[in-house]
Design a protein around this motif. Structure first.
Motif, PDB file in Angstrom:
ATOM      1  N   SER A 129       0.727  -1.054  -0.099  1.00 15.44           N
ATOM      2  CA  SER A 129       0.034  -0.065   0.166  1.00 15.44           C
ATOM      3  C   SER A 129       1.047   1.455   0.221  1.00 15.44           C
ATOM      4  O   SER A 129       2.449   1.271   0.515  1.00 15.44           O
ATOM      5  CB  SER A 129      -0.991   0.305   1.043  1.00 15.44           C
ATOM      6  N   PRO A 130       0.416   2.330  -0.132  1.00 18.02           N
ATOM      7  CA  PRO A 130       1.596   3.585  -0.116  1.00 18.02           C
ATOM      8  C   PRO A 130       1.692   4.185   1.110  1.00 18.02           C
ATOM      9  O   PRO A 130       3.352   4.416   0.708  1.00 18.02           O
ATOM     10  CB  PRO A 130       0.284   4.615  -1.259  1.00 18.02           C
ATOM     11  N   GLU A 131       0.668   4.100   2.495  1.00 18.50           N
ATOM     12  CA  GLU A 131       1.153   4.159   3.257  1.00 18.50           C
ATOM     13  C   GLU A 131       2.286   3.288   3.810  1.00 18.50           C
ATOM     14  O   GLU A 131       2.666   3.809   4.319  1.00 18.50           O
ATOM     15  CB  GLU A 131       0.136   4.189   4.037  1.00 18.50           C
ATOM     16  N   MET A 138       6.326   4.764   4.882  1.00 18.30           N
ATOM     17  CA  MET A 138       6.436   3.757   6.199  1.00 18.30           C
ATOM     18  C   MET A 138       7.414   3.433   5.700  1.00 18.30           C
ATOM     19  O   MET A 138       8.910   4.031   6.247  1.00 18.30           O
ATOM     20  CB  MET A 138       6.163   2.748   6.750  1.00 18.30           C
ATOM     21  N   LEU A 139       8.577   2.824   4.812  1.00 17.79           N
ATOM     22  CA  LEU A 139       9.818   1.929   4.533  1.00 17.79           C
ATOM     23  C   LEU A 139      10.434   2.628   3.911  1.00 17.79           C
ATOM     24  O   LEU A 139      11.954   2.250   4.409  1.00 17.79           O
ATOM     25  CB  LEU A 139       9.285   0.912   3.677  1.00 17.79           C
ATOM     26  N   ARG A 140       9.710   4.038   3.593  1.00 23.96           N
ATOM     27  CA  ARG A 140      10.802   4.953   2.486  1.00 23.96           C
ATOM     28  C   ARG A 140      11.266   5.953   3.849  1.00 23.96           C
ATOM     29  O   ARG A 140      12.905   5.975   3.976  1.00 23.96           O
ATOM     30  CB  ARG A 140      10.407   5.813   1.416  1.00 23.96           C
ATOM     31  N   SER A 141      10.794   5.847   4.616  1.00 23.79           N
ATOM     32  CA  SER A 141      11.278   6.775   5.836  1.00 23.79           C
ATOM     33  C   SER A 141      12.148   5.579   6.875  1.00 23.79           C
ATOM     34  O   SER A 141      13.702   6.444   7.427  1.00 23.79           O
ATOM     35  CB  SER A 141      10.143   7.153   6.744  1.00 23.79           C
ATOM     36  N   ARG A 142      12.539   4.468   6.551  1.00 19.41           N
ATOM     37  CA  ARG A 142      13.453   4.028   7.314  1.00 19.41           C
ATOM     38  C   ARG A 142      14.925   2.972   6.654  1.00 19.41           C
ATOM     39  O   ARG A 142      16.233   2.821   6.496  1.00 19.41           O
ATOM     40  CB  ARG A 142      12.807   2.525   7.074  1.00 19.41           C
ATOM     41  N   ALA A 158      12.101   2.276  -4.079  1.00 20.05           N
ATOM     42  CA  ALA A 158      11.486   3.402  -4.450  1.00 20.05           C
ATOM     43  C   ALA A 158      10.311   4.291  -4.056  1.00 20.05           C
ATOM     44  O   ALA A 158       9.436   3.608  -3.733  1.00 20.05           O
ATOM     45  CB  ALA A 158      11.406   2.876  -6.030  1.00 20.05           C
ATOM     46  N   LYS A 159      10.312   5.666  -4.563  1.00 21.15           N
ATOM     47  CA  LYS A 159       8.986   6.717  -3.614  1.00 21.15           C
ATOM     48  C   LYS A 159       7.907   5.903  -4.864  1.00 21.15           C
ATOM     49  O   LYS A 159       6.966   5.957  -4.457  1.00 21.15           O
ATOM     50  CB  LYS A 159       9.309   7.852  -3.976  1.00 21.15           C
ATOM     51  N   GLN A 160       8.316   5.708  -5.987  1.00 18.18           N
ATOM     52  CA  GLN A 160       7.429   5.166  -7.028  1.00 18.18           C
ATOM     53  C   GLN A 160       7.396   3.620  -7.598  1.00 18.18           C
ATOM     54  O   GLN A 160       7.129   3.048  -8.427  1.00 18.18           O
ATOM     55  CB  GLN A 160       7.376   5.865  -8.142  1.00 18.18           C
ATOM     56  N   SER A 161       7.578   2.812  -5.973  1.00 21.32           N
ATOM     57  CA  SER A 161       7.925   1.534  -6.196  1.00 21.32           C
ATOM     58  C   SER A 161       6.732   0.663  -6.933  1.00 21.32           C
ATOM     59  O   SER A 161       5.580   0.730  -6.930  1.00 21.32           O
ATOM     60  CB  SER A 161       7.523   0.571  -4.817  1.00 21.32           C
ATOM     61  N   GLY A 177       1.545  -3.286  -8.260  1.00 23.09           N
ATOM     62  CA  GLY A 177       0.705  -4.848  -8.405  1.00 23.09           C
ATOM     63  C   GLY A 177       1.963  -5.199  -8.922  1.00 23.09           C
ATOM     64  O   GLY A 177       1.549  -6.069  -9.668  1.00 23.09           O
ATOM     65  N   MET A 178       3.361  -4.560  -9.379  1.00 17.67           N
ATOM     66  CA  MET A 178       4.158  -5.208 -10.929  1.00 17.67           C
ATOM     67  C   MET A 178       5.242  -5.667 -10.130  1.00 17.67           C
ATOM     68  O   MET A 178       6.158  -5.706 -11.288  1.00 17.67           O
ATOM     69  CB  MET A 178       4.016  -4.078 -11.950  1.00 17.67           C
TER      70      MET A 178
END
Length: 181
Positions: A114-116, A120-124, A129-132, A137-138
């Motif tokens: 999910s974007p949320e 959270m993972l990006r903050s760690r 990637a920001k636009q993972s 779903g890819m």
């Protein structure tokens, strides 16, 4: 077979990259040679197992199986389900088939995010990637029971059907543009 022909076979031509799933040709096996049409998976976060035929006997995508796979690939953090691009399932199957390890289970480290959860993972970590492609779903982060990550990487790079990222514990595969890291 040339690289261009392989890519056409894999994705049914460049146009299919831009068409929604329901507008793409139904015969998935024609788009991806050397696919068994089956996946055996284990989700490391939910401890769920799934063995499923996502292609029917005619090589067409099975909508009921795709729904089950989409649920299996859901965000383990939020439990949100998203439609997963069927090309990802075919890519995973193709990697496993080319490795000759269909008797082994694909261990899913991360499917849809999910974007949320992605934020959270990006903050760690700066490696998220920001636009993972996970949020689209890819993408999937995987291991295959008893198979070296370097073998998965080499096989996925030969298929050349999207992104291949190598991490210490898993391989990232996606059906976005072809690239490696």
């Amino acid at each position: 077979m040339t690289r261009r022909n392989a890519l056409k076979a894999l994705f049914g031509g460049i146009a299919s990259l831009y068409l929604p799933f329901w507008m793409q040709p139904a015969d998935a096996s024609a788009r991806l040679p050397r696919c068994s049409g089956k996946l055996s998976l284990y989700n490391l976060h939910t401890q769920e197992e799934l063995s499923i035929a996502y292609l029917n006997s005619h090589g067409k995508l099975n909508p009921r199986a795709l729904k089950q796979l989409d649920h299996f690939f859901r965000c383990h953090h939020s439990d949100k389900v998203r439609h997963i691009d069927p090309r990802l399932y075919m890519l995973l199957d193709s990697v496993q088939t080319r490795l000759g390890v269909h008797d082994r289970t694909i261990q899913l480290v991360s499917g849809y995010r999910s974007p949320e959860y992605n934020r959270m993972l990006r903050s760690r970590s700066s490696r998220v990637a920001k636009q993972s492609y996970h949020t689209r779903g890819m993408a999937a982060d995987i291991q295959i029971e008893g198979v070296r990550l370097s073998d998965i990487k080499r096989t996925a790079m030969k298929i050349d059907a999207g992104g291949v990222g190598v991490y210490s514990e898993f391989i990232h595969l996606d059906v976005g543009p072809s690239r490696t890291w």
